[in-house]
Design an enzyme around this catalytic site. Structure first.
Site, PDB file in Angstrom:
ATOM      1  N   HIS A  16       0.863  -1.207   0.000  1.00 15.23           N
ATOM      2  CA  HIS A  16       0.000   0.000   0.000  1.00 15.23           C
ATOM      3  C   HIS A  16       0.887   1.241   0.000  1.00 15.23           C
ATOM      4  O   HIS A  16       1.483   1.583   1.020  1.00 15.23           O
ATOM      5  CB  HIS A  16      -0.911   0.021   1.235  1.00 15.23           C
ATOM      6  CG  HIS A  16      -1.889   1.165   1.235  1.00 15.23           C
ATOM      7  ND1 HIS A  16      -3.232   0.983   1.449  1.00 15.23           N
ATOM      8  CD2 HIS A  16      -1.723   2.502   1.051  1.00 15.23           C
ATOM      9  CE1 HIS A  16      -3.848   2.163   1.387  1.00 15.23           C
ATOM     10  NE2 HIS A  16      -2.950   3.102   1.167  1.00 15.23           N
ATOM     11  N   HIS A  18       1.556   5.392  -1.705  1.00 17.61           N
ATOM     12  CA  HIS A  18       1.192   6.570  -2.515  1.00 17.61           C
ATOM     13  C   HIS A  18       2.464   7.150  -3.109  1.00 17.61           C
ATOM     14  O   HIS A  18       3.355   7.583  -2.383  1.00 17.61           O
ATOM     15  CB  HIS A  18       0.480   7.616  -1.653  1.00 17.61           C
ATOM     16  CG  HIS A  18      -0.801   7.116  -1.074  1.00 17.61           C
ATOM     17  ND1 HIS A  18      -2.005   7.247  -1.716  1.00 17.61           N
ATOM     18  CD2 HIS A  18      -1.055   6.430   0.064  1.00 17.61           C
ATOM     19  CE1 HIS A  18      -2.953   6.678  -0.991  1.00 17.61           C
ATOM     20  NE2 HIS A  18      -2.402   6.175   0.103  1.00 17.61           N
ATOM     21  N   LEU A  19       2.534   7.146  -4.442  1.00 21.79           N
ATOM     22  CA  LEU A  19       3.738   7.662  -5.114  1.00 21.79           C
ATOM     23  C   LEU A  19       3.549   9.041  -5.726  1.00 21.79           C
ATOM     24  O   LEU A  19       4.515   9.657  -6.164  1.00 21.79           O
ATOM     25  CB  LEU A  19       4.178   6.692  -6.222  1.00 21.79           C
ATOM     26  CG  LEU A  19       4.943   5.447  -5.788  1.00 21.79           C
ATOM     27  CD1 LEU A  19       5.234   4.561  -6.997  1.00 21.79           C
ATOM     28  CD2 LEU A  19       6.237   5.793  -5.071  1.00 21.79           C
ATOM     29  N   LYS A 102      -9.234  -0.252  -6.004  1.00 16.25           N
ATOM     30  CA  LYS A 102      -9.299   0.375  -4.677  1.00 16.25           C
ATOM     31  C   LYS A 102     -10.636   1.066  -4.461  1.00 16.25           C
ATOM     32  O   LYS A 102     -11.063   1.877  -5.277  1.00 16.25           O
ATOM     33  CB  LYS A 102      -8.160   1.402  -4.546  1.00 16.25           C
ATOM     34  CG  LYS A 102      -8.145   2.185  -3.235  1.00 16.25           C
ATOM     35  CD  LYS A 102      -7.638   1.366  -2.058  1.00 16.25           C
ATOM     36  CE  LYS A 102      -7.801   2.081  -0.723  1.00 16.25           C
ATOM     37  NZ  LYS A 102      -6.764   3.056  -0.451  1.00 16.25           N
ATOM     38  N   HIS A 139     -10.509   1.169   1.674  1.00 17.38           N
ATOM     39  CA  HIS A 139     -10.271   2.148   2.741  1.00 17.38           C
ATOM     40  C   HIS A 139     -11.463   1.993   3.669  1.00 17.38           C
ATOM     41  O   HIS A 139     -12.554   2.469   3.369  1.00 17.38           O
ATOM     42  CB  HIS A 139     -10.168   3.571   2.183  1.00 17.38           C
ATOM     43  CG  HIS A 139      -9.879   4.584   3.246  1.00 17.38           C
ATOM     44  ND1 HIS A 139      -8.668   5.232   3.361  1.00 17.38           N
ATOM     45  CD2 HIS A 139     -10.629   5.016   4.298  1.00 17.38           C
ATOM     46  CE1 HIS A 139      -8.695   6.031   4.418  1.00 17.38           C
ATOM     47  NE2 HIS A 139      -9.877   5.919   4.997  1.00 17.38           N
ATOM     48  N   HIS A 177      -4.646  -0.601   5.840  1.00 16.90           N
ATOM     49  CA  HIS A 177      -4.214   0.152   7.034  1.00 16.90           C
ATOM     50  C   HIS A 177      -5.146  -0.010   8.221  1.00 16.90           C
ATOM     51  O   HIS A 177      -5.771   0.945   8.666  1.00 16.90           O
ATOM     52  CB  HIS A 177      -3.984   1.636   6.699  1.00 16.90           C
ATOM     53  CG  HIS A 177      -5.004   2.261   5.772  1.00 16.90           C
ATOM     54  ND1 HIS A 177      -6.359   2.231   5.993  1.00 16.90           N
ATOM     55  CD2 HIS A 177      -4.837   2.947   4.620  1.00 16.90           C
ATOM     56  CE1 HIS A 177      -6.980   2.865   5.014  1.00 16.90           C
ATOM     57  NE2 HIS A 177      -6.080   3.302   4.168  1.00 16.90           N
ATOM     58  N   ASP A 250       1.326   2.647   3.517  1.00 15.24           N
ATOM     59  CA  ASP A 250       0.480   3.827   3.328  1.00 15.24           C
ATOM     60  C   ASP A 250       1.330   5.097   3.403  1.00 15.24           C
ATOM     61  O   ASP A 250       0.859   6.150   3.825  1.00 15.24           O
ATOM     62  CB  ASP A 250      -0.666   3.889   4.345  1.00 15.24           C
ATOM     63  CG  ASP A 250      -1.740   4.892   3.951  1.00 15.24           C
ATOM     64  OD1 ASP A 250      -1.775   5.299   2.780  1.00 15.24           O
ATOM     65  OD2 ASP A 250      -2.533   5.274   4.828  1.00 15.24           O
TER      66      ASP A 250
HETATM   67  C1  NCD Z   1      -3.525   9.192   1.916  1.00 19.20           C
HETATM   68  C2  NCD Z   1      -3.016  10.204   0.897  1.00 19.20           C
HETATM   69  O1  NCD Z   1      -2.501  11.245   1.317  1.00 19.20           O
HETATM   70  O2  NCD Z   1      -3.122   9.957  -0.307  1.00 19.20           O
HETATM   71  N1  NCD Z   1      -3.593   9.820   3.197  1.00 19.20           N
HETATM   72  C3  NCD Z   1      -3.594   9.203   4.390  1.00 19.20           C
HETATM   73  O3  NCD Z   1      -3.787   9.870   5.411  1.00 19.20           O
HETATM   74  N2  NCD Z   1      -3.367   7.928   4.496  1.00 19.20           N
HETATM   75  C4  NCD Z   1      -4.832   8.655   1.477  1.00 19.20           C
HETATM   76  C5  NCD Z   1      -5.223   7.380   2.184  1.00 19.20           C
HETATM   77  O4  NCD Z   1      -4.624   6.336   2.000  1.00 19.20           O
HETATM   78  O5  NCD Z   1      -6.184   7.391   2.953  1.00 19.20           O
HETATM   79 ZN    ZN Z   2      -3.358   5.080   1.500  1.00 17.44          ZN
END
Ligand code: NCD
Ligand code: ZN
Length: 347
Positions: A16, A18-19, A102, A139, A177, A250
């Protein structure tokens, strides 16, 4: 005899991540690619990655900025909307690089306004995913503003997830998460089609960290940190050796200006030292022997992918996380635990 100050494990994966895109992508990708063989890349760009064609483009942009020699494989996901065409699911399977879909309930988190407004609207797509074996990543938070923010994960299990699993008993689902006793118990007692990812920050921090000596935006993520009882339940699940729990950072970068704001963005940036933070948790729990399955085996097995073949080494060595990392022009990225000393280091 094995050296207690060093561990060698199969190269891990991050299930998991975010890039982002553009300059942000280029800034953060090397941190993940250095540690992990593969990562499940979240589709919540602006606009989101909704189709296999968009995922192919995004994947190409990732590979274009991947430093040479790192041998990292991005695994792509589609952002489920009320209008996702059923035909995208067969295309995803055929693509061989889209590995999941997702579900962001609309409004649940950063860039989720295109998310699903009512789960019923996605039933035809979910039925196709069940049939073709494409996992759904959730989520898991209800968005009803009447529900207390600390109760939204438990409410999601009861109102949305449990009925969904009854309706689609063959659908593979990852609860992303997880943060609560409720989620850990629910995943443990469900069938093998349900698994969960666990972040380093939810293992290391409880909600007191949000208010420790002042309001702490770098500890703010979604789902929000929970109390100590919940943290301990999540640690117990992650370190139990159960194949249903696996590593998903995450890691979610936001520039300093967006974090240090009146309405701070949710997301902790952990990719810079992800594996080291997990090693710390497993050591504290007396479960370092369980780290490899959690980080390197369970996720691949759940997704039906081969395990990685290379190895990485972690050494017991104190080092300090940088106070700031380059990110956007004159808007840096502050990693979680910036300036703090941690005790494991990947060599
Ligand atoms: C994530 C994001 O910033 O893209 N933020 C977070 O608090 N985890 C989005 C997500 O996975 O809920
Ligand atoms: Zn996330």
């Amino acid at each position: 005899m094995a050296d207690p100050n060093q561990i060698r494990i199969t190269r891990p994966d991050d299930w998991h991540l975010h890039l982002r895109d553009g300059a942000a992508l280029a800034a953060v990708l090397p941190h993940t690619a250095r540690q992990f063989g593969r990562a499940i890349v979240m589709p919540n760009l602006k606009p989101p990655v909704r189709t296999v064609a968009e995922a192919a483009d995004y994947r190409a942009r990732i590979l274009a900025v991947l430093p040479a020699g790192l041998g990292f494989e991005p695994l792509m996901t589609l952002y489920l909307t009320d209008n996702t065409p059923v035909t995208e699911i067969a295309k995803a399977i055929d693509s061989s690089f889209v590995k999941a879909v997702k579900l962001f309930p609309a409004g649940a988190t950063t860039n989720s306004d295109a998310g699903v407004t009512a789960i019923e609207k996605t039933y035809a797509v979910l039925a196709e995913m069940e049939k073709l074996g494409l996992p759904l990543l959730v989520h898991g938070e209800e968005t009803d503003p009447a529900i207390d923010i600390f109760d939204r994960e438990a409410a999601f299990i009861e109102r949305t997830l449990a009925p969904l699993l009854r309706r689609f008993p063959g659908l593979k689902v990852v609860m992303e998460h997880i943060t609560t006793t409720d989620a850990a118990d629910f995943v443990r007692s469900a069938g093998p089609q349900l698994a969960a990812t666990v972040t380093a920050h939810h293992l290391l921090l409880n909600r007191n960290a949000l208010f420790n000596g002042g309001l702490r935006p770098y500890h703010y993520c979604l789902p929000v940190l929970k109390d100590e009882r919940h943290r301990q339940a999540v640690v117990a699940a992650a370190t139990s050796g159960s194949p249903k729990f696996f590593l998903g950072t995450d890691s979610a970068p936001h520039p300093k200006s967006a974090k240090e704001a009146a309405s701070a963005a949710g997301g902790c940036y952990t990719a810079f030292a992800a594996l080291e933070l997990y090693a710390q948790v497993f050591e504290q729990a007396g479960a370092l022997d369980k780290l490899e399955a959690f980080a390197s085996f369970n996720g691949a097995d759940f997704y039906g992918l081969p395990r990685n073949t290379g190895q990485i080494t972690l050494k017991k060595e104190a080092w300090t996380i940088p106070t700031s990392l380059p990110y956007l022009n004159s808007d840096p990225l502050i990693p979680l635990f910036a300036g703090e000393t941690i005790c494991w280091k990947m060599t």
